[in-house]
Design an enzyme around this catalytic site. Structure first.
Site, PDB file in Angstrom:
ATOM      1  N   ASP A  20      17.825 -49.598  -2.263  1.00 27.36           N
ATOM      2  CA  ASP A  20      17.890 -50.614  -1.200  1.00 27.36           C
ATOM      3  C   ASP A  20      18.957 -51.667  -1.491  1.00 27.36           C
ATOM      4  O   ASP A  20      19.212 -51.991  -2.655  1.00 27.36           O
ATOM      5  CB  ASP A  20      16.515 -51.280  -1.071  1.00 27.36           C
ATOM      6  CG  ASP A  20      16.382 -52.037   0.240  1.00 27.36           C
ATOM      7  OD1 ASP A  20      17.136 -51.748   1.194  1.00 27.36           O
ATOM      8  OD2 ASP A  20      15.532 -52.948   0.310  1.00 27.36           O
ATOM      9  N   ASN A  68      14.385 -45.049   9.550  1.00 28.63           N
ATOM     10  CA  ASN A  68      15.814 -45.366   9.682  1.00 28.63           C
ATOM     11  C   ASN A  68      16.401 -44.859  10.991  1.00 28.63           C
ATOM     12  O   ASN A  68      17.493 -45.269  11.399  1.00 28.63           O
ATOM     13  CB  ASN A  68      16.626 -44.808   8.497  1.00 28.63           C
ATOM     14  CG  ASN A  68      16.405 -45.578   7.209  1.00 28.63           C
ATOM     15  OD1 ASN A  68      16.585 -45.049   6.119  1.00 28.63           O
ATOM     16  ND2 ASN A  68      16.019 -46.848   7.319  1.00 28.63           N
TER      17      ASN A  68
HETATM   18  C1  FPP Z   1      19.088 -48.675   2.141  1.00 25.51           C
HETATM   19  O1  FPP Z   1      19.877 -49.836   2.175  1.00 25.51           O
HETATM   20  C2  FPP Z   1      19.942 -47.487   1.984  1.00 25.51           C
HETATM   21  C3  FPP Z   1      20.037 -46.486   2.899  1.00 25.51           C
HETATM   22  C4  FPP Z   1      19.263 -46.460   4.144  1.00 25.51           C
HETATM   23  C5  FPP Z   1      20.994 -45.368   2.693  1.00 25.51           C
HETATM   24  C6  FPP Z   1      21.078 -44.877   1.291  1.00 25.51           C
HETATM   25  C7  FPP Z   1      22.142 -43.860   1.169  1.00 25.51           C
HETATM   26  C8  FPP Z   1      22.986 -43.769   0.122  1.00 25.51           C
HETATM   27  C9  FPP Z   1      22.930 -44.647  -1.051  1.00 25.51           C
HETATM   28  C10 FPP Z   1      23.966 -42.670   0.080  1.00 25.51           C
HETATM   29  C11 FPP Z   1      23.474 -41.583  -0.833  1.00 25.51           C
HETATM   30  C12 FPP Z   1      23.744 -40.262  -0.259  1.00 25.51           C
HETATM   31  C13 FPP Z   1      23.146 -39.119  -0.679  1.00 25.51           C
HETATM   32  C14 FPP Z   1      23.490 -37.833  -0.002  1.00 25.51           C
HETATM   33  C15 FPP Z   1      22.163 -39.085  -1.760  1.00 25.51           C
HETATM   34  P1  FPP Z   1      19.802 -50.763   3.458  1.00 25.51           P
HETATM   35  O2  FPP Z   1      20.820 -50.293   4.445  1.00 25.51           O
HETATM   36  O3  FPP Z   1      18.399 -50.790   3.976  1.00 25.51           O
HETATM   37  O4  FPP Z   1      20.230 -52.127   2.851  1.00 25.51           O
HETATM   38  P2  FPP Z   1      19.715 -53.573   3.337  1.00 25.51           P
HETATM   39  O5  FPP Z   1      18.248 -53.651   2.987  1.00 25.51           O
HETATM   40  O6  FPP Z   1      20.535 -54.501   2.521  1.00 25.51           O
HETATM   41  O7  FPP Z   1      19.972 -53.685   4.805  1.00 25.51           O
END
Ligand code: FPP
Length: 250
Positions: A20, A68
């Protein structure tokens, strides 16, 4: 009965990560959120290398939750593109390292190209015997329990032979994997967010303030050191709290 795959009790057999903080990492720098996801992929690569090199048997990462889907279309599309690029780009290294790749979640509504890449990557690494890298895509713990319940009931459920907990767990998307020993969440929030609800029932949970794109080897080292200090009791009592004759099954 909780199951752990660790051969060394000081080492978690199964590590799971809620990655996250990508969006906030990007926003703090005046960048598009998709830049944060791109940078997050670098952190995922560091995690895979680190835990594979430290003999962890399974690593599950939460890359896209059932919830998501509710994000703006542009962010969802950017994530799907990133997943396709990531699978294509990382596959050679996974093969070279003997890592088995497995996806869990409801992939039925994913773009066809992504579904194809997922299947190809699973097939290409199916015979590997190193760490199992599980990528949760379109995953939700409640979805998993529900889909397992449907299959379990269809097979006779409680009336069928065998221990009900084990036969039920065998229908979960993580079938064949041990329960989660260490669950890490980065980005400062302290919740499970519908991740591996059944599988993490007895996980040790480590919350890290750092946003996922900034997480690296030092944090992973600390996670293992922290885990090694945990006393896992699985609802029982510490050794020495009672005499052996007072503890059932001791
Ligand atoms: C959460 O951060 C993260 C995600 C929804 C996406 C995670 C994906 C990756 C790290 C890429 C990895 C790819 C593979 C194929 C393993 P958020 O967007 O919720 O962050 P925030 O809480 O700061 O808004």
């Amino acid at each position: 009965m909780p199951v752990s795959s660790a051969t060394d009790p000081a080492l978690p057999g199964h590590v799971a990560i809620i990655m996250d903080g990508n969006g906030r990492w990007a926003q703090a720098r005046g960048l598009e959120r998709s830049e944060g996801h791109r940078e997050g992929l670098e952190a995922t690569r560091r995690a895979v290398r680190f835990y594979a090199e430290h003999g962890i048997q399974s690593l599950t990462v939460f890359a896209f939750s059932s919830e998501n889907w509710g994000r703006p279309r542009s962010e969802v599309e950017a994530l799907f593109e990133l997943f396709v690029t990531a699978i294509e780009g990382e596959l050679p290294e996974l093969v070279e390292r003997g890592i088995r790749l497995r996806f869990i979640g409801d992939r039925a509504t994913f773009p066809p190209t992504l579904q194809t890449r997922m299947c190809e990557a699973e097939e290409a690494t199916a015979g590997n015997e190193g760490m199992c890298l599980v990528v949760a895509l379109g995953y939700g713990g409640r979805w998993d329990i529900l889909q397992a319940a449907r299959k379990w009931v269809a097979k006779g459920g409680a009336e069928a032979d065998g221990d009900a907990e084990s036969t039920f767990a065998a229908e979960l998307s993580t079938t064949g994997l041990a329960d989660v020993d260490l669950l890490i969440r980065t980005g400062g929030e302290q919740r499970i967010s519908n991740f591996l609800l059944w599988q993490a029932a007895y996980a040790e949970i480590l919350f890290i303030e750092t946003y996922w794109p900034d997480v690296g080897e030092k944090d992973f080292e600390r996670s293992l050191a922290w885990y090694a200090q945990r006393q896992r009791r699985f609802g029982r009592v510490s050794a020495g709290a009672y005499s052996a004759t007072e503890v059932p099954g001791a």
